[in-house]
Enzyme design. Structure first.
Site, PDB file in Angstrom:
ATOM      1  N   ASP A 218      61.137  57.316 -27.388  1.00  0.00           N
ATOM      2  CA  ASP A 218      59.103  57.358 -28.194  1.00  0.00           C
ATOM      3  C   ASP A 218      58.786  58.480 -27.652  1.00  0.00           C
ATOM      4  O   ASP A 218      58.866  58.494 -26.782  1.00  0.00           O
ATOM      5  CB  ASP A 218      58.656  56.255 -28.161  1.00  0.00           C
ATOM      6  CG  ASP A 218      57.377  56.672 -28.591  1.00  0.00           C
ATOM      7  OD1 ASP A 218      56.795  57.089 -29.979  1.00  0.00           O
ATOM      8  OD2 ASP A 218      56.306  55.874 -28.229  1.00  0.00           O
TER       9      ASP A 218
ATOM     10  N   GLU B  24      35.115  46.220 -13.536  1.00  0.00           N
ATOM     11  CA  GLU B  24      36.298  46.370 -14.715  1.00  0.00           C
ATOM     12  C   GLU B  24      36.781  48.207 -14.986  1.00  0.00           C
ATOM     13  O   GLU B  24      36.502  48.809 -14.347  1.00  0.00           O
ATOM     14  CB  GLU B  24      35.566  46.745 -15.949  1.00  0.00           C
ATOM     15  CG  GLU B  24      34.636  44.947 -16.496  1.00  0.00           C
ATOM     16  CD  GLU B  24      36.011  43.542 -16.094  1.00  0.00           C
ATOM     17  OE1 GLU B  24      36.369  44.439 -15.632  1.00  0.00           O
ATOM     18  OE2 GLU B  24      35.001  42.642 -15.859  1.00  0.00           O
TER      19      GLU B  24
END
Length: 348
Positions: free
Chosen positions: A246, A129
């Site tokens: 942003d 993972e």
């Protein structure tokens, strides 16, 4: 980097077993170690490392009499040392190498933090993972002096993260991707594949079925990209345009260029820019080529390098040539809730 349920962990465990034991099949074309190795194998949590990684390599964690029935053969198993405070979890296991002597495998997890990844030199590191970038880089560091191997087995559900970007960016002799889709998985019938594909939300199918990263971390809109994407075209001069900014430093600064076809009431996202740990001068230089005349909307705050206010940053970007709007972006009632904004875009 492959689809869900393809067998990524099985493949990763099989490779680890080869390196630990030195037992390579004749068809193996990957790296071979002629001497015992020092290795780490890791999952997201201590429990997932035990239940997935350890189980594949050693055997069922809860049945010690079955240890040695995993991909590391029983006759290769040496000493085992239990982990602290995690029932049935192993900390370290020694594995007999064909050259004589024993390889050492230690089980780790990401939840322990980067500090637990510092220290010894290693020949092999396996991440099962996707790890956080700081832990991934520590894994690389462990193999620098040995010329060792680091590999990751995962489905890219977190999107175009910094780790994914290292593999999808510029080609490098030291990095490679092995990809696989659910259609490459021979253990599924055609009917099973169709059922599995249909079970996933449309916006996750590319990642879960094809092993392709979704558009961004924490996918916001439950919409497949192909359903809203169009071929590039020249924006008509009478369409309204605006840039949205942003602010960021540790988390990336982001900007998008948008165009509005008022006649059809269709809003297009045309260009995007994303960069971290760079100054307003750098960001402004990247955005200005979109059109120095285009107004720029900006938020009330952000993670700034100088920890200043949004207004201070707006002035800095204006100084570098961006047409910053005079006030921060809000709804008509003066609020700026994220959920409300997402919902409004989704319902258009």
């Amino acid at each position: 980097m492959a689809a869900n349920r393809f067998g990524k962990t099985e493949c990763g465990a099989a490779e680890m077993a080869m390196h630990l034991s030195g037992r390579y099949p004749a068809w193996w074309r990957g790296k071979r170690f002629q001497q015992p190795v020092r290795a780490w194998a890791a999952g997201i949590t201590n429990e997932s490392t035990r239940d997935v990684v350890q189980a594949k390599l050693i055997g069922p964690p809860e049945r010690r009499e079955a240890w040695g029935t995993g991909l590391i053969a029983h006759e290769c198993m040496g000493e085992t040392f239990l982990a602290y405070r995690v029932p049935n979890a192993l900390d370290t296991v020694s594995v007999k190498h064909v050259s004589g002597g024993f390889s050492s495998l230690q089980f780790k997890s990401y939840e322990r933090g980067r500090e637990k990844w510092q220290g010894t030199a290693l020949e092999v590191v396996w991440f099962d993972e996707e790890p956080p970038l700081d832990i991934y880089l520590e894994g690389l560091t462990r193999t620098n002096e040995t010329g060792g191997l680091v590999y990751v087995t995962f489905t890219p559900l977190l999107g175009h993260t910094d780790v994914v970007g290292r593999f999808l960016g510029a080609a490098h002799d030291d990095r490679a991707i092995v990809g696989a889709t659910i259609f490459d998985a021979g253990h599924f019938s055609e009917a099973e594949r169709e059922r599995i594909v249909a079970s996933y939300p449309a916006h996750q199918r590319d990642a879960r079925v094809k092993g392709m990263p979704v558009l961004g971390s924490g996918h916001v809109f439950p919409i497949a990209e192909e359903s809203i994407r169009c071929e590039p075209f020249v924006i008509p001069p009478h369409w309204a345009q605006i840039n949205g900014l942003d602010f960021g430093w540790d988390h990336p600064f982001g900007a998008v260029n948008c165009a509005w076809d008022r006649d059809a009431d269709v809003f297009y996202v045309c260009k995007e820019y994303r960069e971290r740990e760079a100054t307003p001068l750098v960001h402004a230089a990247a955005v200005k080529p979109w059109g120095e005349w285009i107004p720029c909307a900006w938020p009330h705050d952000g993670l700034q390098h100088d920890k200043g206010s949004g207004e201070e940053l707006a002035r800095a970007y204006a100084t570098h040539g961006l047409q910053m709007l005079p006030e921060r972006a809000t709804f008509e009632d003066g609020t700026n809730g994220v959920e409300a904004g997402v919902l409004e875009m989704l319902e258009r």
